[in-house]
Design a protein around this motif. Structure first.
Motif, short mmCIF file in Angstrom:
data_model
loop_
_atom_site.label_atom_id
_atom_site.label_comp_id
_atom_site.label_asym_id
_atom_site.label_seq_id
_atom_site.Cartn_x
_atom_site.Cartn_y
_atom_site.Cartn_z
N TYR A 84 32.62 7.22 -12.85
CA TYR A 84 32.84 7.86 -13.93
C TYR A 84 33.62 7.86 -14.87
O TYR A 84 34.77 8.49 -14.38
CB TYR A 84 31.16 8.76 -13.85
N TYR A 85 33.56 7.67 -16.38
CA TYR A 85 34.96 7.92 -17.07
C TYR A 85 34.51 8.63 -18.38
O TYR A 85 33.36 8.96 -19.06
CB TYR A 85 35.04 6.43 -18.22
N PHE A 86 35.73 9.70 -18.34
CA PHE A 86 35.52 11.01 -19.57
C PHE A 86 36.69 11.27 -20.73
O PHE A 86 37.26 10.46 -20.35
CB PHE A 86 35.48 12.21 -18.40
N GLU A 87 36.36 11.32 -21.95
CA GLU A 87 36.70 11.73 -22.51
C GLU A 87 36.92 13.24 -23.16
O GLU A 87 36.01 13.37 -23.13
CB GLU A 87 36.60 10.49 -24.28
N GLY A 88 37.88 13.87 -23.33
CA GLY A 88 37.71 15.28 -23.40
C GLY A 88 37.29 15.90 -22.03
O GLY A 88 36.72 16.67 -22.81
N SER A 89 37.77 14.84 -21.26
CA SER A 89 37.45 16.38 -20.47
C SER A 89 35.36 15.43 -20.37
O SER A 89 34.29 16.30 -19.18
CB SER A 89 36.88 17.02 -19.41
N LYS A 90 34.56 15.32 -21.11
CA LYS A 90 33.55 15.44 -20.72
C LYS A 90 32.83 13.51 -20.91
O LYS A 90 33.08 12.67 -21.31
CB LYS A 90 32.93 15.68 -22.53
N LEU A 91 31.70 13.39 -20.24
CA LEU A 91 31.21 12.10 -19.90
C LEU A 91 31.04 11.24 -21.07
O LEU A 91 30.30 11.61 -22.26
CB LEU A 91 29.96 12.70 -18.80
N SER A 92 31.89 10.40 -20.87
CA SER A 92 31.63 9.08 -22.35
C SER A 92 30.67 8.50 -21.84
O SER A 92 29.73 8.12 -20.78
CB SER A 92 32.27 7.77 -22.50
N THR A 93 29.83 8.50 -23.05
CA THR A 93 28.13 7.47 -23.45
C THR A 93 28.16 6.18 -23.85
O THR A 93 27.74 5.22 -24.13
CB THR A 93 26.97 8.31 -24.05
N LYS A 94 30.18 5.48 -23.97
CA LYS A 94 29.91 4.69 -24.22
C LYS A 94 30.28 3.52 -23.26
O LYS A 94 30.43 3.77 -21.87
CB LYS A 94 31.66 4.40 -24.80
N SER A 95 29.76 2.11 -23.74
CA SER A 95 30.23 0.68 -22.94
C SER A 95 31.79 -0.23 -23.35
O SER A 95 31.29 -0.50 -24.70
CB SER A 95 28.87 -0.28 -22.83
N PHE A 96 33.01 0.43 -22.40
CA PHE A 96 33.21 -0.93 -22.65
C PHE A 96 34.20 -1.48 -21.60
O PHE A 96 34.21 -1.51 -20.53
CB PHE A 96 34.89 -0.06 -23.19
N VAL A 97 35.33 -1.83 -21.84
CA VAL A 97 36.84 -2.76 -20.79
C VAL A 97 37.88 -2.00 -20.27
O VAL A 97 37.87 -1.44 -21.80
CB VAL A 97 36.82 -4.07 -20.65
N ALA A 98 37.71 -1.24 -19.22
CA ALA A 98 39.06 -0.37 -19.25
C ALA A 98 40.14 -0.77 -17.87
O ALA A 98 38.70 -2.24 -17.07
CB ALA A 98 38.51 0.81 -18.73
N LYS A 99 41.02 -0.85 -17.03
CA LYS A 99 41.44 -0.81 -16.31
C LYS A 99 41.18 0.35 -15.28
O LYS A 99 41.92 1.63 -15.76
CB LYS A 99 43.43 -1.02 -16.67
N TYR A 100 40.92 0.17 -14.28
CA TYR A 100 40.96 1.48 -12.96
C TYR A 100 41.02 0.12 -11.22
O TYR A 100 40.83 -0.80 -11.05
CB TYR A 100 39.52 1.69 -12.89
N ASN A 101 42.11 0.89 -10.85
CA ASN A 101 42.25 0.85 -9.07
C ASN A 101 43.57 -0.67 -9.37
O ASN A 101 42.73 -1.39 -8.78
CB ASN A 101 41.51 0.97 -8.28
N ASP A 102 43.91 -1.03 -10.76
CA ASP A 102 44.50 -1.83 -10.47
C ASP A 102 43.73 -3.43 -11.19
O ASP A 102 43.89 -4.14 -10.42
CB ASP A 102 45.94 -2.87 -9.11
N LYS A 103 42.39 -2.67 -11.27
CA LYS A 103 41.44 -4.25 -11.69
C LYS A 103 40.75 -3.40 -12.99
O LYS A 103 40.87 -2.42 -13.78
CB LYS A 103 39.93 -4.06 -10.82
N TRP A 104 40.37 -4.71 -13.97
CA TRP A 104 39.52 -4.64 -15.08
C TRP A 104 38.36 -4.31 -14.81
O TRP A 104 37.91 -5.63 -14.23
CB TRP A 104 40.00 -5.25 -15.89
N ILE A 105 37.85 -4.07 -14.74
CA ILE A 105 36.08 -3.59 -15.05
C ILE A 105 35.70 -2.39 -15.98
O ILE A 105 36.03 -2.72 -17.42
CB ILE A 105 36.35 -2.13 -13.90
#
Length: 510
Positions: A243-264
């Motif tokens: 899960y992705y957190f913004e300001g330590s709170k679980l985000s409710t957004k849908s988006f593209v991000a890089k994680y563990n050297d992969k775009w997910i």
């Protein structure tokens, strides 16, 4: 005879219970508007509690340097410490009295130095040790309050009936309405921050995801930092994932991000490994399969982009809004304008120097097909048929007509020779050699074989050996090159050549 004069000497004062004996005063007297206490004819210099009558009221009175002090306090004599009300011991008092030394529990007007625990008066519940309110006490203490024996939060000696997190020698605890809530498994706050609690106690070793009434949070060292922006693994609403957190709170957004050297793809805060569709980041719109970009996909894919559900043209997984081109998928080839299939387009389109025909947005003659057909115009054949084989594309085209005027009759997938058994290139002709089937009975059979060069034939995909009819396919692969040099076809296509292509028909292999 001497004359004696008797004089009555009147003292300057009104006696209370004092006794005059040979000029000696004892007890309380009112003098100059105040009550004083005499001992052996002199005003006492004590600060004490003594018995006597003041203002017609007999009781135990509080004196300071011999004068009655009409105040409220706690004072002592040889019998103990006493609750003083308006200068007099109040034997009916059961509560907390106060003096310059502190607050004290009184029973029957007397301080009870044996009292330990919690005690209630009209202002609240207090923590008592040795009869005294522990005004400096701050923390969590065990005792009975309102008939309930448990652990209570004390601030400045008094039970504070509020929600917070407070500590004692055993740790930090969730306080709900003043008492420890041992059932709390959540994130709660105090003046120092937001904390993760397990069984009511702050778990400073906790690192992970937890929930309270305000949402899901990421904690480290048992605390919400409010500045964490990133991914964490855990379980949210029963679903285990990343899960992705913004300001330590679980985000409710849908988006593209890089994680563990992969775009997910992050779907409402969760890395969605099952997601197939489009997602956006600052670089554009992207097509995902199983939640990941591999930057290799090229073609036409359906999904929602900028709120518009359509078929979109993708290169390297990215929607190509700046291109008008031909894109392909399993349903065919399509005319794409500004990255989107235009189903309203009908006409010709020049694609990479080739003219293709389009109807309803779909290429009715594909680019590869059109290229083969264009190539065919340069060849003649001794029959009314011509066959072209494109080894790179694994395609066979059967044409009807004559030199310069060939038209496509069939366009098939095939399986040509592997790199170890290369299908030869060149110009050939079909021969009179036709075999209903061939092959080792204990391995496989090839059906409807038509020779065009040496051991190279058109025939079906591989079927089970030893069968009198083609019932069981053992290798039906097409669109790849894995044969031993022959050209494998769907059995219906091999059968059509077997029965319809005349001997001497030209075969062009390239």
């Amino acid at each position: 005879m001497a004359a004696f004069v008797f004089c009555l000497v009147t003292l300057n004062g009104i006696a209370g219970d004092g006794v005059i004996a040979a000029g000696t005063k004892n007890g309380f007297y009112q003098e100059d508007g105040k009550w004083v206490y005499y001992q052996n004819g002199s005003i006492s210099n004590k600060t004490w509690v003594v018995k006597g009558t003041v203002n017609g009221d007999t009781g135990w009175w509080y004196i300071v340097n011999g004068s009655v002090k009409f105040t409220d306090t706690v004072a002592k004599n040889e019998n103990g410490w006493w609750k003083i009300k308006n200068g007099k011991v109040d034997f009916n008092f059961n509560g907390i009295g106060e003096n310059e030394n502190g607050l004290w529990v009184c029973s029957g007007g007397k301080v009870n130095f044996n009292y330990n625990g919690f005690f209630k008066d009209s202002t609240g519940w207090f923590l008592i040790q040795g009869g005294k309110v522990q005004k400096n006490a701050k923390g969590v203490y065990k005792g009975t309050v309102n008939g309930e024996n448990t652990w209570w939060n004390v601030v400045d000696g008094k039970v504070l009936f509020k929600d917070t997190i407070a500590k004692n020698q055993y740790g930090w605890w969730r306080i709900k309405n003043g008492k420890v809530d041992f059932n709390c498994n959540s994130i709660e706050k105090n003046e120092y921050g937001w904390w993760y609690l397990k069984g009511g106690k702050v778990d400073f070793n906790f690192k992970g995801i937890a929930k309270n009434s305000n949402g899901w949070w990421y904690c480290s060292g048992g605390k919400v930092s409010f500045n964490y922006n990133g991914f964490a693994e855990g379980t949210v609403d029963g679903v285990k994932g990343t899960y992705y957190f913004e300001g330590s709170k679980l985000s409710t957004k849908s988006f593209v991000a890089k994680y563990n050297d992969k775009w997910i793809f992050v779907n409402k805060g969760r890395v969605d490994t099952s997601y197939t569709g489009f997602g956006q980041n600052q670089y554009g719109w992207w097509y995902f399969e199983n939640g990941v970009l591999d930057f290799s996909r090229k073609g036409v894919y359906k999904g929602t982009v900028n709120g518009n559900t359509a078929w979109w043209y993708v290169e390297g997984d990215k929607v190509m809004f700046d291109k008008t081109t031909i894109g392909a998928n399993s349903n065919g080839e399509w005319y794409c304008k500004n990255g989107k299939v235009d189903f309203n387009y009908n006409g010709d389109f020049n694609f990479n120097g080739e003219t293709v025909k389009i109807k309803g947005g779909k290429v009715v003659t594909s680019v590869d097909q059109q290229r083969m057909q264009n190539k065919a115009q340069d060849y003649s054949s001794d029959t009314g048929y011509l066959i072209l084989l494109d080894r790179d594309k694994s395609k066979v085209m059967v044409l009807e007509g004559y030199y310069g005027n060939w038209s496509c009759k069939y366009y098939w997938d095939c399986n040509c020779g592997s790199p170890e058994h290369f299908t030869p290139s060149g110009t050939f002709r079909t021969t009179s050699l036709h075999m209903l089937y061939f092959g080792p009975d204990d391995e496989y059979r090839c059906w409807y074989a038509t020779q065009f060069y040496g051991d190279v034939l058109f025939h079906s995909v591989l079927y089970q050996g030893g069968e009198d009819a083609p019932n069981t396919i053992i290798d039906g692969r097409l669109g790849v090159n894995t044969s031993k040099g022959c050209v494998r076809l769907q059995i219906e296509n091999a059968k059509w050549i077997y029965y319809n292509i005349p001997t001497g028909t030209k075969v062009v292999v390239y």
